[in-house]
Design a protein around this motif. Structure first.
Motif, PDB file in Angstrom:
ATOM      1  N   ASP A 101      36.124  49.874  84.393  1.00 25.85           N
ATOM      2  CA  ASP A 101      35.050  50.499  83.637  1.00 25.85           C
ATOM      3  C   ASP A 101      34.297  51.446  84.555  1.00 25.85           C
ATOM      4  O   ASP A 101      33.741  51.034  85.557  1.00 25.85           O
ATOM      5  CB  ASP A 101      34.104  49.409  83.106  1.00 25.85           C
ATOM      6  CG  ASP A 101      33.010  49.966  82.219  1.00 25.85           C
ATOM      7  OD1 ASP A 101      32.966  51.191  82.012  1.00 25.85           O
ATOM      8  OD2 ASP A 101      32.189  49.166  81.738  1.00 25.85           O
ATOM      9  N   THR A 109      31.827  53.673  83.404  1.00 29.62           N
ATOM     10  CA  THR A 109      30.662  54.233  82.733  1.00 29.62           C
ATOM     11  C   THR A 109      29.535  54.399  83.741  1.00 29.62           C
ATOM     12  O   THR A 109      29.537  53.786  84.814  1.00 29.62           O
ATOM     13  CB  THR A 109      30.186  53.328  81.582  1.00 29.62           C
ATOM     14  OG1 THR A 109      29.796  52.065  82.144  1.00 29.62           O
ATOM     15  CG2 THR A 109      31.263  53.137  80.537  1.00 29.62           C
ATOM     16  N   ALA A 116      26.580  53.260  83.759  1.00 28.60           N
ATOM     17  CA  ALA A 116      25.869  52.007  84.055  1.00 28.60           C
ATOM     18  C   ALA A 116      26.619  51.178  85.092  1.00 28.60           C
ATOM     19  O   ALA A 116      26.013  50.649  86.028  1.00 28.60           O
ATOM     20  CB  ALA A 116      25.663  51.201  82.775  1.00 28.60           C
ATOM     21  N   THR A 117      27.935  51.061  84.939  1.00 26.23           N
ATOM     22  CA  THR A 117      28.679  50.241  85.896  1.00 26.23           C
ATOM     23  C   THR A 117      28.836  50.953  87.233  1.00 26.23           C
ATOM     24  O   THR A 117      28.864  50.298  88.271  1.00 26.23           O
ATOM     25  CB  THR A 117      30.055  49.823  85.344  1.00 26.23           C
ATOM     26  OG1 THR A 117      30.772  50.989  84.968  1.00 26.23           O
ATOM     27  CG2 THR A 117      29.913  48.901  84.161  1.00 26.23           C
ATOM     28  N   LEU A 133      25.771  50.114  88.972  1.00 28.53           N
ATOM     29  CA  LEU A 133      25.855  48.738  89.467  1.00 28.53           C
ATOM     30  C   LEU A 133      26.628  48.685  90.784  1.00 28.53           C
ATOM     31  O   LEU A 133      26.206  48.031  91.738  1.00 28.53           O
ATOM     32  CB  LEU A 133      26.565  47.839  88.452  1.00 28.53           C
ATOM     33  CG  LEU A 133      25.772  47.340  87.273  1.00 28.53           C
ATOM     34  CD1 LEU A 133      26.691  46.635  86.287  1.00 28.53           C
ATOM     35  CD2 LEU A 133      24.668  46.404  87.733  1.00 28.53           C
ATOM     36  N   HIS A 163      23.074  38.844  92.421  1.00 21.94           N
ATOM     37  CA  HIS A 163      23.098  40.060  91.606  1.00 21.94           C
ATOM     38  C   HIS A 163      24.138  40.024  90.490  1.00 21.94           C
ATOM     39  O   HIS A 163      24.610  41.066  90.039  1.00 21.94           O
ATOM     40  CB  HIS A 163      23.312  41.273  92.514  1.00 21.94           C
ATOM     41  CG  HIS A 163      22.211  41.415  93.517  1.00 21.94           C
ATOM     42  ND1 HIS A 163      21.000  41.964  93.216  1.00 21.94           N
ATOM     43  CD2 HIS A 163      22.125  41.009  94.813  1.00 21.94           C
ATOM     44  CE1 HIS A 163      20.216  41.925  94.286  1.00 21.94           C
ATOM     45  NE2 HIS A 163      20.884  41.342  95.257  1.00 21.94           N
ATOM     46  N   ASN A 164      24.472  38.838  90.048  1.00 23.35           N
ATOM     47  CA  ASN A 164      25.356  38.634  88.881  1.00 23.35           C
ATOM     48  C   ASN A 164      26.770  39.180  89.047  1.00 23.35           C
ATOM     49  O   ASN A 164      27.392  39.618  88.082  1.00 23.35           O
ATOM     50  CB  ASN A 164      24.715  39.210  87.606  1.00 23.35           C
ATOM     51  CG  ASN A 164      23.379  38.574  87.330  1.00 23.35           C
ATOM     52  OD1 ASN A 164      23.253  37.350  87.380  1.00 23.35           O
ATOM     53  ND2 ASN A 164      22.378  39.377  87.056  1.00 23.35           N
ATOM     54  N   HIS A 169      31.435  41.860  87.349  1.00 19.15           N
ATOM     55  CA  HIS A 169      30.019  41.779  86.997  1.00 19.15           C
ATOM     56  C   HIS A 169      29.908  41.304  85.564  1.00 19.15           C
ATOM     57  O   HIS A 169      30.788  41.565  84.742  1.00 19.15           O
ATOM     58  CB  HIS A 169      29.329  43.138  87.154  1.00 19.15           C
ATOM     59  CG  HIS A 169      27.843  43.049  87.053  1.00 19.15           C
ATOM     60  ND1 HIS A 169      27.180  43.170  85.857  1.00 19.15           N
ATOM     61  CD2 HIS A 169      26.899  42.815  87.992  1.00 19.15           C
ATOM     62  CE1 HIS A 169      25.883  43.033  86.063  1.00 19.15           C
ATOM     63  NE2 HIS A 169      25.685  42.815  87.357  1.00 19.15           N
ATOM     64  N   GLN A 170      28.823  40.626  85.260  1.00 14.69           N
ATOM     65  CA  GLN A 170      28.654  40.065  83.917  1.00 14.69           C
ATOM     66  C   GLN A 170      28.627  41.133  82.824  1.00 14.69           C
ATOM     67  O   GLN A 170      28.884  40.848  81.662  1.00 14.69           O
ATOM     68  CB  GLN A 170      27.384  39.213  83.849  1.00 14.69           C
ATOM     69  CG  GLN A 170      26.096  39.997  83.955  1.00 14.69           C
ATOM     70  CD  GLN A 170      24.881  39.096  83.892  1.00 14.69           C
ATOM     71  OE1 GLN A 170      24.998  37.884  84.000  1.00 14.69           O
ATOM     72  NE2 GLN A 170      23.720  39.690  83.723  1.00 14.69           N
ATOM     73  N   GLN A 171      28.366  42.394  83.176  1.00 12.28           N
ATOM     74  CA  GLN A 171      28.351  43.468  82.183  1.00 12.28           C
ATOM     75  C   GLN A 171      29.724  44.095  81.965  1.00 12.28           C
ATOM     76  O   GLN A 171      29.855  45.087  81.264  1.00 12.28           O
ATOM     77  CB  GLN A 171      27.345  44.545  82.577  1.00 12.28           C
ATOM     78  CG  GLN A 171      25.913  44.053  82.546  1.00 12.28           C
ATOM     79  CD  GLN A 171      24.928  45.142  82.924  1.00 12.28           C
ATOM     80  OE1 GLN A 171      25.287  46.296  83.141  1.00 12.28           O
ATOM     81  NE2 GLN A 171      23.666  44.777  83.013  1.00 12.28           N
ATOM     82  N   GLY A 172      30.774  43.531  82.571  1.00 12.83           N
ATOM     83  CA  GLY A 172      32.119  43.996  82.314  1.00 12.83           C
ATOM     84  C   GLY A 172      32.763  44.815  83.416  1.00 12.83           C
ATOM     85  O   GLY A 172      33.944  45.129  83.341  1.00 12.83           O
ATOM     86  N   PHE A 173      32.006  45.183  84.427  1.00 12.99           N
ATOM     87  CA  PHE A 173      32.578  45.952  85.536  1.00 12.99           C
ATOM     88  C   PHE A 173      33.584  45.086  86.285  1.00 12.99           C
ATOM     89  O   PHE A 173      33.354  43.914  86.534  1.00 12.99           O
ATOM     90  CB  PHE A 173      31.466  46.395  86.492  1.00 12.99           C
ATOM     91  CG  PHE A 173      31.983  47.084  87.728  1.00 12.99           C
ATOM     92  CD1 PHE A 173      32.329  48.422  87.694  1.00 12.99           C
ATOM     93  CD2 PHE A 173      32.142  46.393  88.919  1.00 12.99           C
ATOM     94  CE1 PHE A 173      32.800  49.064  88.821  1.00 12.99           C
ATOM     95  CE2 PHE A 173      32.612  47.027  90.055  1.00 12.99           C
ATOM     96  CZ  PHE A 173      32.949  48.365  90.005  1.00 12.99           C
TER      97      PHE A 173
END
Length: 159
Positions: free
Chosen positions: A10, A12, A14-15, A18, A61-62, A89-93
């Protein structure tokens, strides 16, 4: 067979942010160069320092940091060990790096190669360095000094 490959699932904004934030956190590991190469006298961060710090930072940091070993068979039938590092990462990265450890043959050599591969593959994954980089100058100087000494010794014997 590639020595190392890296994939990211990913990319994006945002990632990417991150991962950039993660890399700024990892900068502290670079400063922890507590070991010295016995041959070239350069400082480096040993594997245990990398692992301790990465797991500590990941938990804060998740992120999750994973490692695995696998084998691959070449077209000639040789069996190679591959080390894989994965950062999640918890957001999909997800970022993953595969590093060729070497030919699966002698156990002691594989142990040393595995430690080396783990340390360097972690650095590849995190896009950072854990040792003083002198572009090979220390090794080159040692080689030149050895050659100079051998020439001097040969001249003495011939004199």
């Amino acid at each position: 067979m590639d020595v190392t490959t890296m994939t990211t699932t990913d990319t994006t904004a945002a990632t990417c942010t991150l991962f950039a934030d993660w890399n700024s956190l990892v900068a502290t590991i670079r400063a922890t160069k507590s070991s010295t190469n016995p041959h070239f006298k350069n400082k480096f961060a040993p594997l245990d320092v990398w692992l301790e710090e990465i797991h500590r930072l990941a938990g804060l940091h998740n992120f999750i940091f994973l490692e695995s070993m696998a084998t691959r068979v070449s077209e000639t039938g040789d069996i190679y060990m591959i080390h894989t590092c994965t950062l999640l990462h918890q957001q999909g990265f997800r970022q993953q790096s595969d590093y060729l450890v070497g030919l699966l043959d002698k156990a002691q050599a594989m142990g040393a190669n595995t430690t080396y591969a783990r340390r360097y593959n972690i650095q590849v994954l995190l896009t950072c360095t854990g040792e003083d980089d002198d572009d090979g100058n220390i090794a080159q100087a040692a080689s030149t000094n050895t050659a100079s000494t051998q020439v001097a010794m040969t001249k003495k014997r011939l004199a």
